[in-house]
Design an enzyme around this catalytic site. Sequence first.
Site, mmCIF file in Angstrom:
data_model
loop_
_atom_site.group_PDB
_atom_site.id
_atom_site.type_symbol
_atom_site.label_atom_id
_atom_site.label_comp_id
_atom_site.label_asym_id
_atom_site.label_seq_id
_atom_site.Cartn_x
_atom_site.Cartn_y
_atom_site.Cartn_z
ATOM 1 N N ALA A 10 0.820 -1.216 0.000
ATOM 2 C CA ALA A 10 0.000 0.000 0.000
ATOM 3 C C ALA A 10 0.847 1.256 0.000
ATOM 4 C CB ALA A 10 -0.923 -0.004 1.217
ATOM 5 N N ARG A 16 -3.972 8.374 -9.978
ATOM 6 C CA ARG A 16 -5.197 8.527 -10.763
ATOM 7 C C ARG A 16 -6.432 8.857 -9.902
ATOM 8 N NH1 ARG A 16 -4.621 3.034 -13.899
ATOM 9 N NH2 ARG A 16 -3.190 2.675 -12.164
HETATM 10 C C1 UD1 Z 1 0.215 -5.367 -10.379
HETATM 11 C C2 UD1 Z 1 0.913 -6.584 -10.975
HETATM 12 C C3 UD1 Z 1 0.079 -7.129 -12.113
HETATM 13 C C4 UD1 Z 1 -1.326 -7.453 -11.656
HETATM 14 C C5 UD1 Z 1 -1.947 -6.247 -10.957
HETATM 15 C C6 UD1 Z 1 -3.233 -6.662 -10.289
HETATM 16 C C7 UD1 Z 1 3.321 -6.190 -10.696
HETATM 17 C C8 UD1 Z 1 4.572 -5.822 -11.375
HETATM 18 N N1 UD1 Z 1 2.230 -6.230 -11.452
HETATM 19 O O1 UD1 Z 1 0.195 -4.366 -11.383
HETATM 20 O O2 UD1 Z 1 0.668 -8.306 -12.638
HETATM 21 O O3 UD1 Z 1 -2.111 -7.857 -12.737
HETATM 22 O O4 UD1 Z 1 -1.082 -5.735 -9.932
HETATM 23 O O5 UD1 Z 1 -3.929 -5.553 -9.790
HETATM 24 O O6 UD1 Z 1 3.326 -6.496 -9.529
HETATM 25 N N2 UD1 Z 1 3.046 -0.787 -4.565
HETATM 26 C C9 UD1 Z 1 3.908 -0.463 -3.547
HETATM 27 N N3 UD1 Z 1 5.170 -0.040 -3.874
HETATM 28 C C10 UD1 Z 1 5.597 0.059 -5.144
HETATM 29 C C11 UD1 Z 1 4.694 -0.279 -6.184
HETATM 30 C C12 UD1 Z 1 3.427 -0.706 -5.860
HETATM 31 O O7 UD1 Z 1 3.567 -0.558 -2.370
HETATM 32 O O8 UD1 Z 1 6.749 0.427 -5.333
HETATM 33 C C13 UD1 Z 1 1.683 -1.238 -4.190
HETATM 34 C C14 UD1 Z 1 0.611 -0.288 -4.699
HETATM 35 O O9 UD1 Z 1 0.304 0.679 -3.687
HETATM 36 C C15 UD1 Z 1 -0.558 -1.237 -4.938
HETATM 37 C C16 UD1 Z 1 0.110 -2.571 -5.283
HETATM 38 O O10 UD1 Z 1 1.442 -2.472 -4.827
HETATM 39 O O11 UD1 Z 1 -1.348 -1.425 -3.785
HETATM 40 C C17 UD1 Z 1 0.084 -2.855 -6.794
HETATM 41 O O12 UD1 Z 1 0.799 -1.835 -7.459
HETATM 42 P P1 UD1 Z 1 0.325 -1.230 -8.833
HETATM 43 O O13 UD1 Z 1 1.290 -0.220 -9.254
HETATM 44 O O14 UD1 Z 1 -1.104 -0.856 -8.742
HETATM 45 O O15 UD1 Z 1 0.513 -2.523 -9.761
HETATM 46 P P2 UD1 Z 1 -0.212 -2.816 -11.127
HETATM 47 O O16 UD1 Z 1 0.409 -2.029 -12.221
HETATM 48 O O17 UD1 Z 1 -1.675 -2.701 -10.941
#
Ligand code: UD1
Length: 455
Positions: A10, A16
């Site tokens: 999180a 967005r």
């Molecule tokens: C991710 C998955 C994707 C999947 C999708 C499902 C990866 C690379 N991809 O993509 O395969 O289909 O979720 O919804 O994992 N977050 C952090 N730190 C970071 C990056 C993200 O805490 O550095 C958290 C975000 O707050 C979020 C979650 O991880 O709650 C997912 O990150 P997000 O960037 O939304 O990943 P997606 O591009 O949706």
Amino acid sequence: MAAVVAVILAAGQGKRMRSRLPKVLHRIAGRSLVEHVMAAAGEAGVEENVIVIGHGAEEIKAALGAGQKYAFQERQLGTGHALAQAQGAVGNANDILVLCGDTPLIRGTTLKKLLHHHFVTGATATLLTARLANPQGYGRIVRDEEGRVKAIVEERDAAPEEKAIKEINTGIYCFKADFIWPALQQLKPDNDQGEYYLTDVVALAQARGLLIEAVTVEDEEEVLGVNDRVQLAEAAAILRRRINQAHMQAGVTIVDPATTYIDVTVTIEKDTIIYPETFLEGNTIIGAGCFLGPGTTIRDSRVGEGSTISHAVVLESVIGPGCQVGPFAYLRPGTVLEAGVKVGDFVEIKASRVGRGSKVPHLTYLGDATVGKEVNIGAGTITCNYDGSKKWPTVIEDGAFIGSNTNLVAPVKVGAGAVVGAGSTITEDVPPGALALARERQVNLPYRGKKIEKK
Ligand code: UD1
Ligand code: CA
């Protein structure tokens, strides 16, 4: 240390959403997005969570409280990097359940199935996948000829034939701890976003011949990720439908489920009927056989059996059985209505107790008052409870009768069975059984030179 620890990612910004509030703190059905995820983990029997926070970390901590374990990700370098930050806080758990803070519709029962599958197969990694008609935006599950999971490919890195795959990564997985921690150290940011992708550990496991399993979710709505306010509203609508269906199946009549808004935290007994545009919120408990709405908000309150509440706002109050409230009543925090009380139109009550069978039928303000049993409060009665700097109490004892348009200047007490004449301004206590009159006598004077006719 628990055998399984859930790590909830999180730390992302949630750009967005276009919001000052961190994305995972946006609320649907009475809980923030991340609290829904935490609740699902709890329902699945996972006793410990670690929440990875970064953007808005202080706000998230303030909202969820000090009772939670947190890991801090200073820069958002990807989901793999995010999970790695949790290792210290997780300690030596055997298995890790990875969840996303922005998928609030995931069910506890689904997580339970995932964990069960993970344990019975002894897999190194077990993925929760979904089959979507429109897989756009998600990572795709790549399987070999025998149908075994080989890798996850992010959409932006996917070849055209991979983009055609309808099976997607939900972002929810179980990993063996002794595999995942070292594997995360081997991730390379060699992808389109230059991030450390958690999803790349699947290919690492495959290359080493480790067992990778997948469980496909039956209800694809469960994995809806909330990235903007359109999806926030979609998630809210799905949850609303689920909550309302559960109440209807348990014996509550909801006249129009599309316009009835019930938080997950509310309980309702059988045979209550809920009319449209009604909001039941927070820690609210509704008894059996009530009639609620239309146009009613009840928050953090208890309502006894067989009460009727319409066009009213009820906050942090307790309403006894067989009460009638509204239309157009406002019960503010600290209101207690005992059994069989009637509160009618244009009545406001705050921090007051109204005894059994008493009536406050119209146009009244009661603040800091204690009203006994079988009291009748006339239209237009006002407790003058505030002197500009302090609030003072009013006591009206059993069986008293307050005439219309009375001002009760607090602190003041009206004794049992006393009567207050209409239009009185009461500044001194009224003894039990007395008739209090506190108003000017009427005089009829000549007007514009005309004599007053004598009868
Ligand atoms: C991710 C998955 C994707 C999947 C999708 C499902 C990866 C690379 N991809 O993509 O395969 O289909 O979720 O919804 O994992 N977050 C952090 N730190 C970071 C990056 C993200 O805490 O550095 C958290 C975000 O707050 C979020 C979650 O991880 O709650 C997912 O990150 P997000 O960037 O939304 O990943 P997606 O591009 O949706
Ligand atoms: Ca996402």
